[in-house]
Design an enzyme around this catalytic site. Structure first.
Site, PDB file in Angstrom:
ATOM      1  N   LYS A 108      12.949   1.742   1.838  1.00  0.00           N
ATOM      2  CA  LYS A 108      12.139   1.539   3.043  1.00  0.00           C
ATOM      3  C   LYS A 108      13.045   1.465   4.278  1.00  0.00           C
ATOM      4  O   LYS A 108      14.216   1.113   4.170  1.00  0.00           O
ATOM      5  CB  LYS A 108      11.372   0.205   2.928  1.00  0.00           C
ATOM      6  N   ARG A 158       1.955  -0.104  -8.711  1.00  0.00           N
ATOM      7  CA  ARG A 158       1.078   0.482  -9.733  1.00  0.00           C
ATOM      8  C   ARG A 158       1.829   0.667 -11.056  1.00  0.00           C
ATOM      9  O   ARG A 158       1.222   0.650 -12.125  1.00  0.00           O
ATOM     10  CB  ARG A 158       0.499   1.799  -9.203  1.00  0.00           C
TER      11      ARG A 158
HETATM   12  N1  BES Z   1       4.379  -3.218  -1.255  1.00  0.00           N
HETATM   13  C1  BES Z   1       4.126  -1.947  -0.705  1.00  0.00           C
HETATM   14  C2  BES Z   1       2.816  -1.891   0.073  1.00  0.00           C
HETATM   15  C3  BES Z   1       2.835  -2.509   1.440  1.00  0.00           C
HETATM   16  C4  BES Z   1       3.357  -1.833   2.523  1.00  0.00           C
HETATM   17  C5  BES Z   1       2.238  -3.726   1.639  1.00  0.00           C
HETATM   18  C6  BES Z   1       3.325  -2.398   3.780  1.00  0.00           C
HETATM   19  C7  BES Z   1       2.203  -4.287   2.891  1.00  0.00           C
HETATM   20  C8  BES Z   1       2.739  -3.633   3.962  1.00  0.00           C
HETATM   21  C9  BES Z   1       4.020  -0.911  -1.830  1.00  0.00           C
HETATM   22  O1  BES Z   1       4.826  -1.123  -2.931  1.00  0.00           O
HETATM   23  C10 BES Z   1       4.436   0.389  -1.238  1.00  0.00           C
HETATM   24  O2  BES Z   1       5.567   0.511  -0.859  1.00  0.00           O
HETATM   25  N2  BES Z   1       3.506   1.333  -1.156  1.00  0.00           N
HETATM   26  C11 BES Z   1       3.775   2.606  -0.594  1.00  0.00           C
HETATM   27  C12 BES Z   1       3.087   3.636  -1.430  1.00  0.00           C
HETATM   28  C13 BES Z   1       3.483   5.062  -1.090  1.00  0.00           C
HETATM   29  C14 BES Z   1       4.939   5.301  -1.458  1.00  0.00           C
HETATM   30  C15 BES Z   1       2.583   5.994  -1.845  1.00  0.00           C
HETATM   31  C16 BES Z   1       3.232   2.624   0.830  1.00  0.00           C
HETATM   32  O3  BES Z   1       2.155   2.074   1.068  1.00  0.00           O
HETATM   33  O4  BES Z   1       3.889   3.170   1.694  1.00  0.00           O
HETATM   34 MN    MN Z   2       6.778  -0.330  -2.644  1.00  0.00          MN
END
Ligand code: BES
Ligand code: MN
Ligand code: ZN
Length: 500
Positions: A279, A353
């Site tokens: 990230k 997931r």
């Molecule tokens: N934990 C994150 C989701 C999240 C992002 C929660 C921002 C709260 C604020 C999750 O594991 C994630 O990174 N999801 C990705 C999925 C994508 C790679 C398909 C996302 O939402 O960007």
């Molecule tokens: Mn994630």
């Protein structure tokens, strides 16, 4: 905070402070009218002078009001009478508690609980007042080297009910509010703790401590046992970190021996860096909250046990870190889940997931009445619903309705998104049974569609709490959501089965 329930007229209360509301345009509430009469028009005089306009956020403290037994009266602005609904009521209670704390008043009797809130009853008012008051005094300062300047806090809050006959209703509602608030505080504390403290091991220890305190059964599975279960998807995420994973199984048995359990599954990523699909640095600290699903499961189970709800609830928490390393998942890796289905990991940041799917497969062996998973799963959910509603997706409409209703009744709302077959098309993979991402369109739905490939054997719902579990900005912190929703859901189920 000590909570009490009392009936009786406000002018007769020997409290340090009696709190009554005033609507906009200086219109006294029912309790304020009574105080006015008892004081020979003292309040009306003050309102006439314009010192309290009744606007939301306004307050006025009065001392030694003639004809009353209390030491002080706090007038609190309620806003427009015809707009006095849930939000205005909660705001008025919150303002009251903050004002009392600011004034250093240790004990107060609240008459706001008698106000009519559209479509709500006394029980709702009392329960919400307790939750909002506990929220207003919540602090998280255990990581500061010196405790912040000793703050005066409200020690005792007594809430008024109109008639003696309603004391029982008030007390039951206060008990429910107290149990929910304690569950929320547990969830907030765990969420607020940073990744270097709240590791999977720590989360499991806290789960054990809570289970012991509340008389809930617990088993914590470690690496070799998790491996034996074949949770290859969960372990593929865990292996990128030096912190060992845990699989926590909690068993609250308030129901009959043969009653099938409601299973709650909580995402327990104690820190989500994204892994190799790392990230951006900005706000990455907030990914310590990626275990708020797990925390809400612990909070809800704690409340269920405290309220002795007559039903069986099993909590499942897969917990690990998502970090990049020489052993981490790489984009393109194919892993085998406990269900036997293979998954192409196209993005290592879609890790939630990957750990949930194995927990959902594990749930099959519990012969569940239904399964609800709770997860900070997608940034897309924050875009779709903001910070107000949690996302809800389900393979069963009756279950979805129960959760929507629980969200309404607890004012911890969720909103349903469709889970039609078409969305699963986006998860097709050239190399495995499915990919772990489905592209940008409908990101919250495709994440749920992925989970849906593991929940075919039971009624299932998914709550995406990415937007609701914590607040960013200057008041950064865990919210304790969706503990209220989950407790209302469990309580309604318990009441339904008890009724036969
Ligand atoms: N934990 C994150 C989701 C999240 C992002 C929660 C921002 C709260 C604020 C999750 O594991 C994630 O990174 N999801 C990705 C999925 C994508 C790679 C398909 C996302 O939402 O960007
Ligand atoms: Mn994630
Ligand atoms: Zn995550």
């Amino acid at each position: 905070m000590e909570i009490g329930i009392k009936s009786g007229s406000p002018e007769k209360q020997r409290s340090a402070c009696v709190v009554v509301g005033v609507f906009e345009h200086r219109k006294p509430s029912f309790a304020a009218e009574i105080l006015d009469t008892a004081s020979g028009g003292y309040l009306a005089d003050i309102l006439r002078r314009g010192d309290m306009d009744g606007k939301p956020g306004a307050s006025l403290l009065l001392h030694n009001v003639p004809g009353l037994l209390c030491e002080r009266v706090l007038l609190v602005g309620l806003g427009k009478e015809r707009e006095f609904r849930e939000r205005a009521y909660r705001d008025a209670v919150r303002d009251t508690i903050k004002t009392l704390a600011g004034l250093g008043i240790a004990e107060a009797t609240l008459y706001l609980t008698e106000l009519p809130v559209r479509k709500r009853d006394l029980a709702w008012n009392v329960e919400q007042a307790v939750i909002v008051a506990e929220e207003a005094v919540y602090r998280f300062d255990r990581l500061k080297s010196k405790p912040e300047a000793a703050r005066k806090t409200l020690r005792k809050l007594t809430m008024a009910v109109p008639r003696r006959g309603e004391l029982v209703i008030g007390e039951a509602a206060a008990a429910r509010g107290t149990a929910i608030a304690a569950g929320m505080n547990l969830a907030k504390d765990l969420g607020n703790l940073p990744g270097n403290v709240c590791t999977p091991t720590y989360l499991a220890e806290q789960a054990k401590a809570m289970a012991k305190e509340m008389g809930i059964g617990i088993r914590v599975l470690e690496g070799p046992e998790i491996e034996k279960l074949g949770m290859g998807s969960f372990l593929s995420v865990a292996k990128g970190s030096d912190e060992p994973p845990r699989f926590i199984v909690l068993d609250y048995r308030g129901g009959g021996k043969k009653d099938k359990p409601v299973v709650l599954v909580g995402k327990g990523i104690t820190f989500d860096s994204g892994g190799i699909s790392i990230k951006p640095a900005a706000e990455m600290d907030e990914m310590k909250y990626d275990m708020c699903g797990a925390a809400s499961v612990l909070g809800a189970l704690r409340a269920a046990a405290e309220l002795k709800l007559p039903l069986n609830v099993t909590g499942l928490i897969p917990t690990c870190e998502n970090l990049p390393s020489g052993r981490a998942n790489k984009p393109g890796d194919v892993v085998t889940s406990m269900s036997g289905q293979t998954i192409e990991v196209l993005n290592t940041d879609a890790e939630g997931r990957l750990i949930l799917c194995d927990a959902l497969t594990y749930a099959e062996r519990l012969e569940p009445a239904c399964v609800v998973d709770i997860a900070t799963l997608t940034g897309a959910c924050v875009i779709a619903l903001g910070h107000v509603a949690s996302g809800l997706l389900a393979n069963n409409d009756a279950l979805a309705r129960e959760l929507l209703h629980a969200g309404e009744s607890s004012h911890d709302r969720c909103w349903q998104l469709p889970l039609w077959d078409e969305y699963a098309e986006q998860l097709k993979s050239n190399f495995a049974d499915m990919a772990n991402i489905g592209g940008r369109p409908g990101g919250t739905i495709t994440a749920a569609a992925f989970l849906g490939k593991f929940t075919g054997k039971y009624d299932w719902a998914h709550l995406d709490i990415a937007g609701t579990a914590w607040k960013s900005g200057k008041d950064k912190g865990g919210t304790g959501r969706p503990v209220p929703l989950l407790v209302h859901f469990l309580a309604a189920r318990a009441a339904r089965t008890a009724a036969g």
